[in-house]
Design a protein around this motif. Structure first.
Motif, PDB file in Angstrom:
ATOM      1  N   VAL A 186       3.671  -5.792  16.045  1.00  0.00           N
ATOM      2  CA  VAL A 186       3.087  -4.788  15.480  1.00  0.00           C
ATOM      3  C   VAL A 186       2.059  -3.985  16.379  1.00  0.00           C
ATOM      4  O   VAL A 186       2.043  -2.842  16.419  1.00  0.00           O
ATOM      5  CB  VAL A 186       2.166  -5.077  14.255  1.00  0.00           C
ATOM      6  CG1 VAL A 186       1.376  -4.281  13.433  1.00  0.00           C
ATOM      7  CG2 VAL A 186       3.301  -5.578  13.120  1.00  0.00           C
ATOM      8  N   THR A 187       1.320  -4.892  17.300  1.00  0.00           N
ATOM      9  CA  THR A 187       0.322  -4.265  18.038  1.00  0.00           C
ATOM     10  C   THR A 187       1.146  -3.507  19.277  1.00  0.00           C
ATOM     11  O   THR A 187       0.545  -2.570  19.630  1.00  0.00           O
ATOM     12  CB  THR A 187      -0.773  -5.485  18.626  1.00  0.00           C
ATOM     13  OG1 THR A 187       0.091  -6.232  19.300  1.00  0.00           O
ATOM     14  CG2 THR A 187      -1.554  -5.972  17.562  1.00  0.00           C
ATOM     15  N   ALA A 214       1.240  -8.019   7.865  1.00  0.00           N
ATOM     16  CA  ALA A 214       0.549  -8.320   9.435  1.00  0.00           C
ATOM     17  C   ALA A 214      -0.250  -7.184   9.865  1.00  0.00           C
ATOM     18  O   ALA A 214      -1.370  -7.448  10.421  1.00  0.00           O
ATOM     19  CB  ALA A 214       1.806  -8.304  10.425  1.00  0.00           C
ATOM     20  N   LYS A 215      -0.030  -5.990   9.492  1.00  0.00           N
ATOM     21  CA  LYS A 215      -1.255  -4.939   9.856  1.00  0.00           C
ATOM     22  C   LYS A 215      -2.505  -5.320   8.835  1.00  0.00           C
ATOM     23  O   LYS A 215      -3.533  -4.860   9.373  1.00  0.00           O
ATOM     24  CB  LYS A 215      -0.528  -3.260   9.139  1.00  0.00           C
ATOM     25  CG  LYS A 215       0.653  -3.112  10.116  1.00  0.00           C
ATOM     26  CD  LYS A 215       1.308  -1.879   9.563  1.00  0.00           C
ATOM     27  CE  LYS A 215       0.611  -0.650   9.896  1.00  0.00           C
ATOM     28  NZ  LYS A 215       1.222   0.637   9.248  1.00  0.00           N
ATOM     29  N   VAL A 216      -2.378  -5.790   7.709  1.00  0.00           N
ATOM     30  CA  VAL A 216      -3.606  -6.132   7.173  1.00  0.00           C
ATOM     31  C   VAL A 216      -4.173  -7.145   7.926  1.00  0.00           C
ATOM     32  O   VAL A 216      -5.553  -6.849   7.698  1.00  0.00           O
ATOM     33  CB  VAL A 216      -3.083  -6.459   5.587  1.00  0.00           C
ATOM     34  CG1 VAL A 216      -4.503  -7.150   4.905  1.00  0.00           C
ATOM     35  CG2 VAL A 216      -2.891  -5.388   4.616  1.00  0.00           C
ATOM     36  N   LEU A 224      -6.695  -3.032  14.382  1.00  0.00           N
ATOM     37  CA  LEU A 224      -5.962  -1.690  13.812  1.00  0.00           C
ATOM     38  C   LEU A 224      -7.009  -1.133  12.708  1.00  0.00           C
ATOM     39  O   LEU A 224      -7.652  -1.598  12.094  1.00  0.00           O
ATOM     40  CB  LEU A 224      -4.751  -2.014  12.764  1.00  0.00           C
ATOM     41  CG  LEU A 224      -3.471  -2.484  13.560  1.00  0.00           C
ATOM     42  CD1 LEU A 224      -2.203  -2.663  12.835  1.00  0.00           C
ATOM     43  CD2 LEU A 224      -2.977  -1.726  14.995  1.00  0.00           C
ATOM     44  N   ASP A 225      -7.010   0.240  12.791  1.00  0.00           N
ATOM     45  CA  ASP A 225      -7.474   1.087  11.761  1.00  0.00           C
ATOM     46  C   ASP A 225      -6.918   1.268  10.439  1.00  0.00           C
ATOM     47  O   ASP A 225      -5.529   0.908  10.486  1.00  0.00           O
ATOM     48  CB  ASP A 225      -7.955   2.571  12.252  1.00  0.00           C
ATOM     49  CG  ASP A 225      -6.841   3.430  12.713  1.00  0.00           C
ATOM     50  OD1 ASP A 225      -5.802   3.179  12.165  1.00  0.00           O
ATOM     51  OD2 ASP A 225      -7.266   4.286  13.474  1.00  0.00           O
ATOM     52  N   ALA A 226      -7.341   2.052   9.661  1.00  0.00           N
ATOM     53  CA  ALA A 226      -6.640   2.150   8.329  1.00  0.00           C
ATOM     54  C   ALA A 226      -5.282   2.866   8.412  1.00  0.00           C
ATOM     55  O   ALA A 226      -4.342   3.085   7.598  1.00  0.00           O
ATOM     56  CB  ALA A 226      -7.433   2.916   7.327  1.00  0.00           C
TER      57      ALA A 226
END
Length: 289
Positions: A186-187, A214-216, A224-226
């Motif tokens: 994801v990153t 994973a983003k959460v 990560l931002d919103a």
């Protein structure tokens, strides 16, 4: 204490160019055809077989650990069953035939048999002399394989050694950074340089809901931002990961020397551009969308 004389970023640039040629075989129909002749027809089984064969007839746990960012359940669907269809030795021989055919198609006979290819093979193999086996399972397994005689295959073999050497070290850095396999994907995708999510889902076995979860987790860590973009902290972490990977992978390029690294990068970049221009990779493979 030895003082480094090669800019670590020069080693990274060289690796990236080398890796482009190595990675063509994951998308080459020639490799799929050779494995298909052995009875391995599922594209994901082909992927697991050709990369893991050097490890021997291992189980899903070993493959999932060494590959890191594949979902275990997907690995277990194909490993160790694939070894009952084709032995690792048979897979390695089929891979070599497929790579040979693919490189001849992508680069052309004139490049494959050129003095420049032979020179690149010598330089890449020299760099690989300084790779180390400790805690690097995929590199160590491939280092036990014989070096092919034909220069284009010797170059591909050396590129594989250098790719897996860096990759094994990179996984250690990801673990130290507290990123699991999916979070690493994801990153990386958020940088714009990794696989698009559709390719992650199709090749790594993850689902959209797992990606979103994973983003959460990454948002809760401030990475990560919103909108799913890397925060300043996330950008810094990805930069630190690459810098530490550079450090762990510095020895081959230090061994080759500045002139050798520069020349190998020049040659490898030319080959990489040629295979990309020949359509070696899907056009929508990389990006954020």
């Amino acid at each position: 204490m030895t003082t480094a004389t090669i800019d670590p970023r020069a080693g990274r640039r060289c690796h990236n160019a080398l890796n482009a040629l190595h990675s063509t075989h994951y998308f080459a129909p020639e490799v799929g055809k050779e494995l298909g002749a052995l009875g391995v027809t599922d594209p994901r089984a082909v992927n697991f077989a050709v990369r893991a064969a050097a490890l021997g007839p291992v189980g899903p746990g070993t493959v999932a650990a060494a590959f890191y960012n594949y979902k275990y359940e997907l690995v277990a669907r194909h490993v160790p069953a694939v070894w009952s269809i084709a032995s690792p030795d048979a897979v390695l021989a089929a891979r070599a035939r497929g790579v040979d055919s693919a490189l001849r198609r992508l680069l052309g006979e004139q490049v494959v048999t050129s003095p420049e290819m032979a020179e690149a093979a010598r330089l890449a193999l020299r760099a690989a002399e300084a790779c180390t086996r400790g805690a690097r399972p995929l590199y160590a397994a491939h280092a036990d394989l014989p070096v092919p005689e034909e220069p284009h295959l010797a170059y591909w073999h050396a590129a594989t050694l250098l790719r897996e050497h860096r990759g094994d070290g990179h996984l250690a850095v990801l673990v130290s950074a507290g990123l699991d396999g999916l979070e690493a994907l994801v990153t990386h995708t958020a940088t714009g340089k990794g696989f698009r999510p559709k390719w992650v889902f199709g090749t790594r076995g993850w689902r959209q809901e797992e990606w979103d979860a994973a983003k959460v987790r990454l948002r809760e860590r401030g990475l990560l931002d919103a909108a799913g973009e890397l925060t300043e902290q996330g950008v810094a972490l990805r930069a630190e990961i690459e810098q530490e990977t550079d450090r762990l992978d510095h020895a081959p390029y230090e061994h080759l020397g500045a002139e050798g690294v520069e020349r190998l990068t020049e040659l490898a970049t030319g080959f990489a551009r040629a295979v990309v221009a020949a359509g070696a990779f899907p056009g929508d493979l990389f990006g954020k969308g």
